[in-house]
Design a protein around this motif. Structure first.
Motif, PDB file in Angstrom:
ATOM      1  N   UNK B  15       0.835  -1.209   0.000  1.00  0.00           N
ATOM      2  CA  UNK B  15       0.000   0.000   0.000  1.00  0.00           C
ATOM      3  C   UNK B  15       0.868   1.256   0.000  1.00  0.00           C
ATOM      4  N   UNK B  16       1.852   1.270   0.863  1.00  0.00           N
ATOM      5  CA  UNK B  16       2.700   2.467   0.986  1.00  0.00           C
ATOM      6  C   UNK B  16       3.508   2.696  -0.287  1.00  0.00           C
ATOM      7  N   UNK B  17       4.004   1.589  -0.863  1.00  0.00           N
ATOM      8  CA  UNK B  17       4.751   1.730  -2.122  1.00  0.00           C
ATOM      9  C   UNK B  17       3.859   2.313  -3.213  1.00  0.00           C
ATOM     10  N   UNK B  18       2.627   1.832  -3.272  1.00  0.00           N
ATOM     11  CA  UNK B  18       1.705   2.321  -4.304  1.00  0.00           C
ATOM     12  C   UNK B  18       1.437   3.814  -4.127  1.00  0.00           C
ATOM     13  N   UNK B  19       1.241   4.220  -2.880  1.00  0.00           N
ATOM     14  CA  UNK B  19       0.960   5.640  -2.618  1.00  0.00           C
ATOM     15  C   UNK B  19       2.170   6.498  -2.993  1.00  0.00           C
ATOM     16  N   UNK B  29       0.073  10.856 -17.870  1.00  0.00           N
ATOM     17  CA  UNK B  29       0.390   9.833 -18.871  1.00  0.00           C
ATOM     18  C   UNK B  29       1.036   8.598 -18.241  1.00  0.00           C
ATOM     19  N   UNK B  30       1.403   8.678 -16.980  1.00  0.00           N
ATOM     20  CA  UNK B  30       2.060   7.534 -16.350  1.00  0.00           C
ATOM     21  C   UNK B  30       1.264   7.072 -15.143  1.00  0.00           C
ATOM     22  N   UNK B  31       0.993   5.794 -15.111  1.00  0.00           N
ATOM     23  CA  UNK B  31       0.305   5.213 -13.968  1.00  0.00           C
ATOM     24  C   UNK B  31       0.788   3.774 -13.826  1.00  0.00           C
ATOM     25  N   UNK B  32       1.325   3.445 -12.676  1.00  0.00           N
ATOM     26  CA  UNK B  32       1.835   2.090 -12.456  1.00  0.00           C
ATOM     27  C   UNK B  32       1.098   1.483 -11.277  1.00  0.00           C
ATOM     28  N   UNK B  33       0.520   0.321 -11.488  1.00  0.00           N
ATOM     29  CA  UNK B  33      -0.213  -0.362 -10.416  1.00  0.00           C
ATOM     30  C   UNK B  33       0.679  -1.451  -9.828  1.00  0.00           C
ATOM     31  N   UNK B  34       1.532  -1.044  -8.896  1.00  0.00           N
ATOM     32  CA  UNK B  34       2.411  -2.025  -8.248  1.00  0.00           C
ATOM     33  C   UNK B  34       1.572  -3.085  -7.548  1.00  0.00           C
ATOM     34  N   UNK B 107      -3.725  -6.852 -16.887  1.00  0.00           N
ATOM     35  CA  UNK B 107      -3.915  -5.404 -16.685  1.00  0.00           C
ATOM     36  C   UNK B 107      -4.975  -4.854 -17.633  1.00  0.00           C
ATOM     37  N   UNK B 108      -4.963  -5.349 -18.878  1.00  0.00           N
ATOM     38  CA  UNK B 108      -5.982  -4.897 -19.833  1.00  0.00           C
ATOM     39  C   UNK B 108      -7.367  -5.350 -19.368  1.00  0.00           C
ATOM     40  N   UNK B 138       2.970  -0.071 -18.856  1.00  0.00           N
ATOM     41  CA  UNK B 138       3.927   0.168 -17.774  1.00  0.00           C
ATOM     42  C   UNK B 138       3.936  -1.016 -16.798  1.00  0.00           C
ATOM     43  N   UNK B 139       2.740  -1.506 -16.479  1.00  0.00           N
ATOM     44  CA  UNK B 139       2.655  -2.654 -15.564  1.00  0.00           C
ATOM     45  C   UNK B 139       3.451  -3.830 -16.117  1.00  0.00           C
TER      46      UNK B 139
END
Lengths: 291, 164
Positions: B15-19, B29-34, B107-108, B138-139
């Motif tokens: 959770x903390x990494x994602x935040x 333009x950038x979004x990464x779902x760790x 992811x898709x 990106x994922x």
């Protein structure tokens, strides 16, 4: 991998085990899905809101650290704002301070932050003495033009539907309104959200009211203008102040394009917003006067 | 006690990494779902029950800390964890290419489901963001690195996946 298991354990045993695993997993997933669906269907119930607040405890330390990471202590911020901001009297940065690239970068970052705080505090002192300054602490990339999270909540006096303004590059502008208030944080729906609609007024010869709507992009649309409106490209648009919450005369944007709406009944104008919301870090919440 | 601590600390760390990633690197333009990639890792390594459970927990945590509906990510990531766990026997998850392609596909599927459910729940037109379109890419590109990191995290705790 499946073949390896087959060789090791015998096909019958593996199939039984797999079937058991899937049955067990299906039951677990069905239960979890049911729980999630009930949260979604009863999203406005007090239980779901309380649960949300409880779960927020898990992420609060990170938000707090991130907020503190670029927030100077309040006393420093206030004293910085009280000092003169004219470039002639400002003390130049000494090259002796900058011994490494990292420290130089930190100094630049602090200067930018200081500038933004001065702008917001200056705006508050000049126009909104009861405004609450807040940092933007969260932003969902998938809702980039829709909502932001700020680090002020009910404890700080924020109330639902409060308008939010900001100042960037010396210009004040309307940002959005508070749509959810929690104890220490709040969510702000940006004016760029396609579900947002704000009563607005053209400034200048075409002093006419319309509605500014977002389009989930940088630009805004001013709708419902009369077909014979003398609106011109470059005209400024401000809030009309028709509702009880949003004060009048807060700048929203400038007209960059004019066209007829799809039904050919009204004129509509594309606006460039005063505030580029992708650069937001400090905002001012305009809490209404209790009277 | 140790497994409990491991699961709790993994939940919080994810959770903390994602935040932090959203805060410093998230953009229009950038979004990464760790966390999504981590749910996929969990499902692949530990099976459908563990995948669904961790997906559910992380989903609720991210729903509460971000801006969406409570239960939306919980629902989708539960299904992602379950589907990944069920499909794990058809995949060799140790190969980076497999990790990349499988993460891209999941992811898709997740993005399309999210879009569909949001359209159902929210009245009005929500246009698709550039970040949402690029997110599966990106994922997928970063999946091998996330997998390596999670593997190292498990080794640190000496918690081996429950593989049979």
């Amino acid at each position: 991998m499946f073949a390896k298991v087959l060789v090791a354990g015998g096909s019958g045993v593996v199939m039984d085990w797999e079937t058991n695993e899937r049955t067990h997993a299906s039951a677990v997933v069905a239960a979890l899905v049911l729980i999630c669906l009930s949260f979604l269907f009863f999203k406005n119930s007090s239980f779901v809101k309380q649960l949300r607040s409880m779960l927020q405890l898990a992420s609060r330390p990170t938000h707090q650290i991130l907020s503190d990471f670029y927030t100077p202590p309040e006393s420093e911020a206030v004293s910085a704002a009280q000092r003169t901001s004219s470039p002639e009297t400002a003390e130049p940065a000494s090259p002796a301070w900058v011994t490494t690239i990292e420290s130089h970068r930190a100094v630049v970052q602090l200067q930018h932050e200081n500038q933004r705080l001065r702008e917001v505090l200056g705006l508050r002192a000049a126009r909104w003495p009861k405004g609450i300054a807040a940092h933007v602490t969260g932003r969902d990339p998938q809702r980039w033009f829709q909502e932001i999270v700020i680090d002020r909540g009910r404890q700080d006096g924020v109330v639902l539907e409060s308008p939010v303004v900001a100042v960037l590059d010396g210009r004040e502008g309307f940002v959005g309104r508070v749509v959810e208030v929690m104890e220490r944080t709040s969510k702000v729906a940006l004016i760029q959200d396609s579900l947002s609609a704000v009563a607005a007024r053209l400034v200048g010869s075409a002093a006419e009211d319309g509605v500014v709507e977002g389009g989930n992009s940088h630009e805004l649309i001013l709708k419902y203008l009369d077909r014979n409106s003398p609106i011109k490209i470059g005209d400024a648009v401000v809030t009309a102040g028709l509702g009880a919450m949003i004060p009048p005369e807060i700048p929203i944007g400038w007209v960059v394009d004019i066209s007829l709406d799809p039904r050919q009944l009204f004129l509509q104008a594309r606006l460039r917003p005063v505030i580029a919301t992708n650069r937001l870090s400090v905002v001012l919440i305009l809490v209404p006067n209790p009277s | 006690m140790k497994p409990f601590l491991f699961y709790v600390s993994t939940l919080l760390l994810g959770l903390w990494l994602q935040i932090v990633v959203n805060h410093f690197f998230g953009g229009s333009w950038f979004s990464l779902q760790i966390m999504l990639v981590s749910v996929i890792y969990w499902g692949l390594m530990r099976g459908p029950v563990s995948g669904a459970m961790i997906g559910f927990s992380w989903g609720l945590l991210i729903d509460s800390s971000s801006l969406g509906f409570l239960g939306l990510h919980g629902l989708l990531w539960t299904l992602v964890g379950f589907a990944t766990g069920v499909l794990r026997r058809q995949l060799d998850e140790s190969k980076p290419w497999t990790q990349t392609i499988f993460t891209f596909v999941m992811s898709i599927a997740y993005s399309l489901s999210l879009l569909a459910i949001e359209r159902l729940l929210i009245a009005g037109d929500r246009s698709i963001q550039l970040a949402s379109i690029l997110e599966p890419l990106w994922n997928a590109l970063l999946a091998p690195f996330v997998f390596v990191g999670l593997h190292a995290w498990e080794r640190l705790w000496e918690m081996r996946p429950e593989r049979r």
